[in-house]
Design a protein around this motif. Structure first.
Motif, PDB file in Angstrom:
ATOM      1  N   PRO A   1      15.993  -5.604  74.748  1.00  5.74           N
ATOM      2  CA  PRO A   1      17.267  -4.876  74.874  1.00  5.74           C
ATOM      3  C   PRO A   1      17.445  -4.370  76.303  1.00  5.74           C
ATOM      4  N   ALA A   2      17.731  -5.304  77.203  1.00  2.61           N
ATOM      5  CA  ALA A   2      17.889  -4.980  78.625  1.00  2.61           C
ATOM      6  C   ALA A   2      18.864  -5.972  79.237  1.00  2.61           C
ATOM      7  N   ALA A   3      19.354  -5.634  80.406  1.00  5.65           N
ATOM      8  CA  ALA A   3      20.220  -6.555  81.147  1.00  5.65           C
ATOM      9  C   ALA A   3      19.365  -7.284  82.185  1.00  5.65           C
ATOM     10  N   ASN A   4      19.735  -8.519  82.485  1.00  6.42           N
ATOM     11  CA  ASN A   4      19.030  -9.316  83.482  1.00  6.42           C
ATOM     12  C   ASN A   4      20.016  -9.833  84.509  1.00  6.42           C
ATOM     13  N   LEU A   5      19.649  -9.722  85.773  1.00  4.21           N
ATOM     14  CA  LEU A   5      20.422 -10.321  86.847  1.00  4.21           C
ATOM     15  C   LEU A   5      19.753 -11.647  87.160  1.00  4.21           C
ATOM     16  N   VAL A   6      20.470 -12.757  86.937  1.00  3.86           N
ATOM     17  CA  VAL A   6      19.929 -14.094  87.151  1.00  3.86           C
ATOM     18  C   VAL A   6      20.576 -14.679  88.398  1.00  3.86           C
ATOM     19  N   VAL A   7      19.748 -15.039  89.381  1.00  2.00           N
ATOM     20  CA  VAL A   7      20.231 -15.654  90.617  1.00  2.00           C
ATOM     21  C   VAL A   7      19.689 -17.066  90.629  1.00  2.00           C
ATOM     22  N   GLU A   8      20.616 -18.047  90.602  1.00  2.00           N
ATOM     23  CA  GLU A   8      20.209 -19.446  90.491  1.00  2.00           C
ATOM     24  C   GLU A   8      21.254 -20.317  91.156  1.00  2.00           C
ATOM     25  N   GLY A   9      20.828 -21.193  92.040  1.00  2.00           N
ATOM     26  CA  GLY A   9      21.749 -22.131  92.673  1.00  2.00           C
ATOM     27  C   GLY A   9      22.897 -21.460  93.405  1.00  2.00           C
ATOM     28  N   GLY A  10      22.659 -20.325  94.047  1.00  2.00           N
ATOM     29  CA  GLY A  10      23.696 -19.639  94.809  1.00  2.00           C
ATOM     30  C   GLY A  10      24.673 -18.841  93.966  1.00  2.00           C
ATOM     31  N   VAL A  11      24.390 -18.694  92.666  1.00  2.00           N
ATOM     32  CA  VAL A  11      25.275 -17.944  91.763  1.00  2.00           C
ATOM     33  C   VAL A  11      24.471 -16.797  91.157  1.00  2.00           C
ATOM     34  N   ALA A  12      25.083 -15.628  91.045  1.00  2.00           N
ATOM     35  CA  ALA A  12      24.443 -14.479  90.403  1.00  2.00           C
ATOM     36  C   ALA A  12      25.233 -14.121  89.151  1.00  2.00           C
ATOM     37  N   VAL A  13      24.522 -13.929  88.028  1.00  2.00           N
ATOM     38  CA  VAL A  13      25.147 -13.605  86.751  1.00  2.00           C
ATOM     39  C   VAL A  13      24.383 -12.429  86.134  1.00  2.00           C
ATOM     40  N   LEU A  14      25.115 -11.423  85.650  1.00  2.00           N
ATOM     41  CA  LEU A  14      24.504 -10.327  84.915  1.00  2.00           C
ATOM     42  C   LEU A  14      24.606 -10.664  83.434  1.00  2.00           C
ATOM     43  N   ALA A  15      23.471 -10.705  82.742  1.00  2.00           N
ATOM     44  CA  ALA A  15      23.444 -11.100  81.334  1.00  2.00           C
ATOM     45  C   ALA A  15      22.791 -10.015  80.488  1.00  2.00           C
ATOM     46  N   GLY A  16      23.381  -9.743  79.318  1.00  2.00           N
ATOM     47  CA  GLY A  16      22.760  -8.858  78.348  1.00  2.00           C
ATOM     48  C   GLY A  16      23.296  -7.449  78.395  1.00  2.00           C
ATOM     49  N   PRO A  17      22.781  -6.605  77.541  1.00  3.14           N
ATOM     50  CA  PRO A  17      21.876  -6.982  76.458  1.00  3.14           C
ATOM     51  C   PRO A  17      22.606  -7.753  75.362  1.00  3.14           C
ATOM     52  N   THR A  18      21.862  -8.586  74.645  1.00  2.00           N
ATOM     53  CA  THR A  18      22.459  -9.410  73.591  1.00  2.00           C
ATOM     54  C   THR A  18      21.911  -9.002  72.233  1.00  2.00           C
ATOM     55  N   THR A  19      22.561  -9.470  71.195  1.00  2.00           N
ATOM     56  CA  THR A  19      22.149  -9.127  69.829  1.00  2.00           C
ATOM     57  C   THR A  19      21.781 -10.349  69.002  1.00  2.00           C
ATOM     58  N   ARG A  20      21.649 -11.511  69.658  1.00  2.00           N
ATOM     59  CA  ARG A  20      21.284 -12.728  68.920  1.00  2.00           C
ATOM     60  C   ARG A  20      20.397 -13.630  69.774  1.00  2.00           C
ATOM     61  N   VAL A  21      19.874 -14.675  69.182  1.00  2.00           N
ATOM     62  CA  VAL A  21      19.016 -15.610  69.900  1.00  2.00           C
ATOM     63  C   VAL A  21      19.830 -16.271  71.005  1.00  2.00           C
ATOM     64  N   GLY A  22      19.228 -16.372  72.183  1.00  2.00           N
ATOM     65  CA  GLY A  22      19.868 -17.028  73.318  1.00  2.00           C
ATOM     66  C   GLY A  22      19.214 -18.360  73.593  1.00  2.00           C
ATOM     67  N   GLU A  23      19.896 -19.177  74.387  1.00  2.00           N
ATOM     68  CA  GLU A  23      19.376 -20.502  74.726  1.00  2.00           C
ATOM     69  C   GLU A  23      19.658 -20.779  76.179  1.00  2.00           C
TER      70      GLU A  23
END
Length: 80
Positions: free
Chosen positions: A56-78
């Motif tokens: 139950p936390a947020a993640n900052l994902v930096v990949e391929g020159g793009v930054a995305v803030l994800a979460g928290p979520t309530t279901r299985v992610g892929e």
């Protein structure tokens, strides 16, 4: 350290992780608990889909020159 496979539905498919804390006094130190650096090697054309039960936390994902803030979520992610 917390079990690095915690939350992974298929832990045998996980990449190798390096986990680092921010440097003391760094600007991010107040906001970031860990930097996660995944490393894996797949044969050309092969993918590895990871199904995760997230913390139950947020993640900052930096990949391929793009930054995305994800979460928290309530279901299985892929992630592929």
């Amino acid at each position: 350290m917390t079990d690095p496979t915690r939350g992974a539905i298929y832990p045998s498919r996980l990449p190798t992780f390096t986990r680092l804390r921010p440097s003391p006094g760094a600007a991010a130190a107040e906001l970031v608990e860990w930097y996660w650096i995944p490393e894996w090697s797949l044969p050309e054309g092969e993918t590895s889909v990871q199904r995760l039960l997230t913390y139950p936390a947020a993640n900052l994902v930096v990949e391929g020159g793009v930054a995305v803030l994800a979460g928290p979520t309530t279901r299985v992610g892929e992630r592929a």
